[in-house]
Design a protein around this motif. Structure first.
Motif, PDB file in Angstrom:
ATOM      1  N   GLY A 113     103.958   4.405  39.240  1.00  0.00           N
ATOM      2  CA  GLY A 113     102.926   3.512  38.933  1.00  0.00           C
ATOM      3  C   GLY A 113     101.578   3.964  39.248  1.00  0.00           C
ATOM      4  O   GLY A 113     100.686   3.047  39.110  1.00  0.00           O
ATOM      5  N   MET A 162     109.887   3.654  38.947  1.00  0.00           N
ATOM      6  CA  MET A 162     108.929   2.576  39.250  1.00  0.00           C
ATOM      7  C   MET A 162     107.468   2.650  38.508  1.00  0.00           C
ATOM      8  O   MET A 162     106.949   3.933  38.725  1.00  0.00           O
ATOM      9  N   HIS A 220     102.330   2.988  46.534  1.00  0.00           N
ATOM     10  CA  HIS A 220     103.797   3.386  46.588  1.00  0.00           C
ATOM     11  C   HIS A 220     104.609   2.354  47.464  1.00  0.00           C
ATOM     12  O   HIS A 220     105.825   2.442  47.385  1.00  0.00           O
ATOM     13  N   VAL A 249     105.961  11.345  41.456  1.00  0.00           N
ATOM     14  CA  VAL A 249     106.064  11.767  40.089  1.00  0.00           C
ATOM     15  C   VAL A 249     105.353  13.038  40.019  1.00  0.00           C
ATOM     16  O   VAL A 249     105.468  13.836  38.925  1.00  0.00           O
TER      17      VAL A 249
END
Ligand code: UTP
Length: 477
Positions: A113, A162, A220, A249
């Motif tokens: 995200g 996410m 996070h 990621v």
């Protein structure tokens, strides 16, 4: 009647905003149509208005309230290589981890995200092409890792991703376009994290448009709440998932499923566990694993006093040598417990270049920091877990984050680390890899997860590896 309602709603919002010095959010009210007005009022209602004054005092005007404990020691950990007397314990844990995987009790979870501002890549960071030969994207590498693990353990391994409201749609489009990178669509679950408003240095919340409040993802740490509120955890329960393998990621070297780590974490009945690596120096910009009041806690590099950072053991190594690298195992029960009992992670302030709307309604794209973002960090949940273990890993094997466009932690560094690790895996299996005078691989090698998930996998496949000559490009799948 409807117009009346909107007016009342507006008056109500105006009063509440006035009380906390934020009524400028309604500055362009008269220029908005009813849909835009409703949209703006909904956004205002979603703000936690009662918390804003405290946030402004503590994090916009102040530096935050994160306190460094009086007493802390280095945290205990499982070394990457077990000492002789612990070999059996590691073996047992490895078997236990494999069993959980085979029973389909482990899920993958990537936090994606973030805004990736330092990298400056257009679109979700997961779409960044990184593998040395095939230029596979980060998402594709993770998906192939999960696919290989599914095949190996003959189990469904769902993957939770996410995103944030800023990249959710684009991420879904990517997965659709790439046909879920070969994974069954029903086993890939994408959900969004929460956001916090962005503040100007004077404490006023920024607008990003005449009816849009400037917001950014809540860090996070927001994952621990979003896993619950999105329904991901309840989906996990339906699937019989007990453990979550968490990664970021930006790290293509991650072992998406590590039986040893899973086993050590589960056997210790830990709520949240971590991987660590030895820091490259006293001031490396990673959090430090410490023990505070019997709980594992991360103290940020910026908060660790220099005299502690430089402290050495008699053998010359650092006392605080364990760096946090954002690789965790988290139990589903831990996430549920946190959320059922109501929890709040400490807030961290980040001064950033934040685009905003000025008083005349012009969009300003600042070239220097313009305000404050508020985030929470996932590792701050560690002390909320009664039990927690740390497993050491080796940097060259598992940690090469793509953070920056150039220099440290850049794509170029990661690219070379991927080749280095592939060369290392081949060499461990007895295959000769040509090297330059300074010991770097004199070739480009890419190992697909389908060929080897772990270094030992290469051994049974050496007959599939062609002789490698200087300058060769070798892709193994
Ligand atoms: P970083 O701390 O590297 O932040 O995130 P970032 O937003 O991606 O990059 P910069 O700081 O803007 O350059 C570490 C990991 O946490 C995720 C990121 O996607 C990455 O996997 N993350 C970060 C979230 O999922 N949500 C957030 O709000 C922040």
């Amino acid at each position: 009647m409807e117009v009346m309602d909107l007016q009342q709603w507006h008056q109500e919002a105006k009063k509440r905003l006035h009380k906390i010095g934020q009524e400028h959010l309604l500055r362009f009210w008269d220029e908005l149509n009813d849909i835009q007005k409703t949209d703006l009022l909904c956004q205002i209602d979603r703000l936690e208005l009662e918390r804003i004054p405290e946030w402004v005092d503590n994090y916009v005007h102040g530096e935050g309230t994160i306190e460094i404990p009086q007493d802390f020691e280095p945290a205990p950990y499982y070394p990457a290589q077990p000492p002789l007397e612990r070999k059996e314990e590691y073996e047992r844990a490895h078997i236990a981890g494999e069993k959980l995987l085979r029973e389909g009790k482990v899920a993958g979870f990537v936090v994606a995200g973030g805004q990736g501002t330092r990298l400056g890549f257009d679109g979700p960071k997961g779409n960044f092409p990184i593998s040395p030969i095939k230029k596979k994207t980060l998402f594709q590498i993770f998906a192939e890792g999960l696919l290989a693990a599914r095949n190996r353990f003959q189990a469904e391994i769902p993957w939770y991703i996410m995103t944030s409201p800023l990249n959710n749609e684009e991420t879904i489009e990517l997965f659709e376009k790439n046909e879920y990178y070969g994974l069954p669509r029903e086993d890939v679950l994408i959900f969004q994290q929460g956001t916090n408003p962005n503040f100007a240095f004077d404490g006023r919340i920024f607008l990003s448009g005449k009816h849009t409040i400037a917001k950014s993802p809540d860090g996070h740490g927001g994952s621990l709440k979003a896993l619950y509120t999105s329904g991901a955890v309840s989906d996990m329960r339906d699937r019989g998932i007990e453990q979550i393998s968490y990664w970021q990621v930006d790290n293509p070297l991650i072992h998406v499923m590590d039986p040893l780590f899973i086993g050590l974490h589960a056997q210790a009945e830990s709520g949240m566990s971590s991987k660590t690596l030895k820091k490259s120096g006293p001031l490396e910009k990673v959090g430090n694993f410490c023990m505070v009041d019997g709980r594992i806690t991360v103290i940020e590099y910026s908060d660790l006093p220099d005299e502690q950072a430089y402290r050495k053991k008699p053998d010359g190594s650092l006392v605080f040598e364990l760096g946090s690298i954002a690789i965790h195992m988290i139990s589903v029960a831990f996430v549920e417990k946190l959320n059922r009992h109501g929890f709040a992670l400490p807030i961290h302030k980040a001064v950033k270049k934040i685009p905003y709307l000025d008083e005349e309604g012009n969009v300003i794209e600042p070239d220097k920091p313009s305000g404050v973002k508020l985030e929470t960090f996932v590792f701050d949940a560690l002390p909320m877990s009664k039990k927690s273990i740390i497993l050491e890993t080796i940097r060259s094997q598992e940690f090469a984050p793509v953070k920056n466009a150039t220099g440290t932690d850049s794509a170029e560094v990661t690219h070379h680390m991927m080749i280095d690790r592939a060369a290392d895996w081949l060499q461990r299996a007895g295959i000769t890899v040509p090297r330059t005078k300074d010991g770097k691989p004199d070739c480009v090698i890419e190992i697909a997860p389908s060929f080897a998930l772990y270094p030992d996998d290469v051994k049974s496949k050496i007959d599939q590896v062609p002789p490698i000559l200087p300058g060769n490009w070798v892709y193994l799948a």
